[in-house]
Write a protein that holds these residues in place. Sequence first.
Motif, PDB file in Angstrom:
ATOM      1  N   ASP A  98       0.817  -1.209   0.000  1.00 31.68           N
ATOM      2  CA  ASP A  98       0.000   0.000   0.000  1.00 31.68           C
ATOM      3  C   ASP A  98       0.857   1.267   0.000  1.00 31.68           C
ATOM      4  O   ASP A  98       0.509   2.256  -0.634  1.00 31.68           O
ATOM      5  CB  ASP A  98      -0.948   0.006   1.199  1.00 31.68           C
ATOM      6  N   LEU A 126      -0.159   5.185  -0.340  1.00 29.98           N
ATOM      7  CA  LEU A 126      -0.817   5.428   0.940  1.00 29.98           C
ATOM      8  C   LEU A 126       0.225   5.859   1.958  1.00 29.98           C
ATOM      9  O   LEU A 126       1.364   5.372   1.945  1.00 29.98           O
ATOM     10  CB  LEU A 126      -1.542   4.173   1.430  1.00 29.98           C
ATOM     11  N   ARG A 127      -0.180   6.791   2.856  1.00 27.06           N
ATOM     12  CA  ARG A 127       0.777   7.333   3.825  1.00 27.06           C
ATOM     13  C   ARG A 127       0.206   7.448   5.233  1.00 27.06           C
ATOM     14  O   ARG A 127       0.959   7.455   6.188  1.00 27.06           O
ATOM     15  CB  ARG A 127       1.248   8.719   3.379  1.00 27.06           C
ATOM     16  N   ARG A 128      -1.071   7.587   5.356  1.00 21.89           N
ATOM     17  CA  ARG A 128      -1.662   7.840   6.668  1.00 21.89           C
ATOM     18  C   ARG A 128      -2.220   6.573   7.292  1.00 21.89           C
ATOM     19  O   ARG A 128      -2.699   5.674   6.607  1.00 21.89           O
ATOM     20  CB  ARG A 128      -2.783   8.873   6.556  1.00 21.89           C
ATOM     21  N   SER A 165      -4.957   6.100   8.801  1.00 22.26           N
ATOM     22  CA  SER A 165      -6.362   5.873   8.427  1.00 22.26           C
ATOM     23  C   SER A 165      -6.491   5.282   7.025  1.00 22.26           C
ATOM     24  O   SER A 165      -7.387   4.474   6.773  1.00 22.26           O
ATOM     25  CB  SER A 165      -7.166   7.177   8.524  1.00 22.26           C
ATOM     26  N   GLU A 166      -5.590   5.654   6.114  1.00 18.76           N
ATOM     27  CA  GLU A 166      -5.626   5.090   4.761  1.00 18.76           C
ATOM     28  C   GLU A 166      -5.265   3.607   4.782  1.00 18.76           C
ATOM     29  O   GLU A 166      -5.931   2.789   4.128  1.00 18.76           O
ATOM     30  CB  GLU A 166      -4.644   5.833   3.844  1.00 18.76           C
ATOM     31  N   LYS A 205      -8.213   1.681   6.456  1.00 15.96           N
ATOM     32  CA  LYS A 205      -9.369   1.559   5.568  1.00 15.96           C
ATOM     33  C   LYS A 205      -9.102   0.566   4.437  1.00 15.96           C
ATOM     34  O   LYS A 205      -9.939  -0.286   4.138  1.00 15.96           O
ATOM     35  CB  LYS A 205      -9.731   2.925   4.984  1.00 15.96           C
ATOM     36  N   ASN A 206      -7.929   0.647   3.831  1.00 12.02           N
ATOM     37  CA  ASN A 206      -7.619  -0.215   2.688  1.00 12.02           C
ATOM     38  C   ASN A 206      -7.424  -1.669   3.087  1.00 12.02           C
ATOM     39  O   ASN A 206      -7.831  -2.569   2.358  1.00 12.02           O
ATOM     40  CB  ASN A 206      -6.380   0.301   1.959  1.00 12.02           C
ATOM     41  N   GLU A 238       2.545  11.108   8.707  1.00 11.76           N
ATOM     42  CA  GLU A 238       2.482  10.193   7.574  1.00 11.76           C
ATOM     43  C   GLU A 238       3.628   9.199   7.656  1.00 11.76           C
ATOM     44  O   GLU A 238       4.691   9.503   8.187  1.00 11.76           O
ATOM     45  CB  GLU A 238       2.570  10.969   6.251  1.00 11.76           C
TER      46      GLU A 238
END
Length: 147
Positions: A29, A34-36, A38-39, A42-43, A77
């Motif tokens: 990811d 993606l860096r956060r 939450s990302e 979620k993923n 991040e």
Amino acid sequence: MLDENNAQCPVARALEVLGDRWALMILRDAFDGLRRFSEFQKNLGLAKNILATRLKLLVESGLLEMQPASDGSAYKEYVLTGKGRSVFPVVVSLRQWGEKFLFEAGEVRSELVEAASGHGLETLQVRGQDGRVLNAEDCLRRVVRHG
């Protein structure tokens, strides 16, 4: 912790960091941008406590580093380091093996393509110094001293 039989093995040491499914999925990811936290959460659909543990290990191992959010917000991040980016061929080889052996005809799957051209990637191969493609029977292990 590695036992005496595996302490000299680079594969065993790499698996101490990368051998967990979630570690490789987080890195996948991260390669996708993606860096956060939450990302990733979620993923991956991963429980927050497990994600936090895996991210901590990847940071401690030097594959990711925490930086202030690029948008200036108060968030942090997770950014790939050079060491983390060097895992890319490992992820690509796992992807290519999975594409070849783990999907039935007609199944939907993702595909990694070259961004500039949209073309698929050449299959990764192990090559000797002279460029010849090598198989397992063409290689042997030997013990060396690092540095």
